[in-house]
Write an enzyme that holds these catalytic residues in place. Structure first.
Site, PDB file in Angstrom:
ATOM      1  CB  CYS A   2     -40.914  50.457  58.656  1.00 31.33           C
ATOM      2  SG  CYS A   2     -40.092  52.052  58.378  1.00 31.33           S
ATOM      3  CD  GLU A 114     -36.548  46.624  62.902  1.00 32.30           C
ATOM      4  OE1 GLU A 114     -36.762  46.839  64.120  1.00 32.30           O
ATOM      5  OE2 GLU A 114     -37.397  46.807  62.013  1.00 32.30           O
TER       6      GLU A 114
END
Length: 271
Positions: A2, A114
Site C-alpha cells: 500500500c 495500485e
C-alpha cells in the site's frame, strides 16, 4: 503493498462508523484523494485518555504520520520506508513486534491505489533496460461502498533533541499491514484488464471487516498467537477495482477527479 490511498470521509462520519468516543476538532484533516507516505492520516485506536482518572481504553480518532518510526530508533529518517508491515512476519520483526502486541489501529480509507505489474515491465527489468513502461493505476475499494478499514500499527517516538514541552517532542507514527492479494474474482471487475487483485499486484492492505474491529483494537489482547488469527484475509468477493487516471502517480495531484472511473486503461499504459 500500500503506497497510496484515498481518505475523504469527514471525522463526524468516521465517528459514527467506528463508534468514536473522542476526537479533537483541531486534528481535523482535509479530504485527501492522494494520501502518500509521511502525510498525516486518520487512525482509529483504543487507548486510555491522558490524565484521565479512569484508565479504561477509549476509542479515539487520532491524527498520525504515515511511516512508522520504532521507539528505539535514533532518528525518524527511516519512517518513510516503513509504511507497510507484512502480515506474515509482523509478529517477529523488531520494528513492528512491540506495536503488534500492544498498539494496533485501524486506518480508514475510501480505497487504495495500485499500479499494475505486468509481463511487459518484468521482461524489461530482466533485460536490464532502464526505461520503464508507464503503468496503469487502479483504484481498489469495497464493492458496497463501505469504509475500507485497513489494519495498522502505531508507535511513539521521542525526539530527544527537543524539550518535553515542545509540540514536536513526540512523534506518533503508523504503518499499514499488508497480505497476499486475493486470487479470487473481483466482485466487480473492469471490462478490460485484471479480474482479480493478484493480477494487479501480489500484495494488498489487510482489510478488517466490522466483526473484527473490536478485537483488533482491544489493547488488552496481547497474546501473539491469538492476535495472529486476526490477520486472516477477509472473505473473498468483497472488492472491486477500476482504472483511474495516471495523474494519481504524481503526489502533487489531489482531488476527487483522481477517483473517476475510466472506461479502460489509458493509452500507452500496461494492460
Amino acid at each position: 503493498m500500500c503506497g497510496r490511498y484515498a481518505s475523504s470521509r469527514r471525522p463526524e462520519d468516521l465517528a459514527g462508523i467506528f463508534e468514536i468516543e473522542k476526537w479533537e476538532p483541531e486534528e481535523t484533516l482535509e479530504p485527501d484523494y492522494n494520501v502518500a507516505p509521511t502525510k498525516e492520516v486518520y487512525a482509529v485506536l483504543d487507548r486510555p485518555l491522558k490524565d484521565a482518572d479512569e484508565k479504561r481504553p477509549v476509542r479515539q480518532l487520532r491524527k498520525l504520520k504515515w511511516g512508522l518510526v520504532p521507539s528505539w530508533s535514533k532518528t525518524p529518517e527511516g519512517g518513510a520506508r516503513m509504511i507497510n508491515a507484512r502480515a506474515e512476519t509482523v509478529h517477529e520483526k523488531p520494528s513492528y513486534r512491540r506495536a503488534f502486541a500492544a498498539r494496533r489501529c485501524i486506518l480508514p480509507a475510501d480505497g487504495y491505489y495500485e499500479w499494475v505489474t505486468g509481463t511487459q515491465e518484468r521482461d524489461l527489468e530482466v533485460e536490464g533496460k532502464k526505461k520503464r513502461p508507464r503503468k496503469q493505476p487502479y483504484f481498489v475499494l469495497p464493492a458496497d461502498g463501505s469504509v475500507f478499514a485497513m489494519a495498522g500499527l502505531y508507535e511513539f517516538w521521542r525526539d530527544k533533541t527537543l524539550p518535553d514541552d515542545h509540540p514536536q517532542a513526540w512523534w506518533v507514527t503508523c504503518s499499514v499491514i499488508t497480505t497476499d492479494a486475493e486470487t479470487s474474482p473481483l466482485a466487480v471487475a473492469p471490462a478490460e484488464g485484471p479480474h482479480a487483485l493478484a493480477e494487479i499486484h501480489p500484495r494488498m492492505p489487510l482489510m478488517l471487516t466490522p466483526d473484527r474491529w473490536d478485537a483488533w483494537l482491544d489493547p488488552s489482547r496481547t497474546d501473539v498467537d491469538d492476535l495472529r488469527e486476526l490477520l486472516a484475509p477477509p472473505p473473498a468477493g468483497l472488492m472491486r477495482a477500476y482504472p483511474v487516471t495516471t495523474a494519481v502517480s504524481n503526489v502533487r495531484n489531489n482531488g476527487p477527479e483522481l477517483l473517476k472511473e475510466l472506461e479502460g486503461p489509458e493509452e500507452g499504459t500496461l494492460f
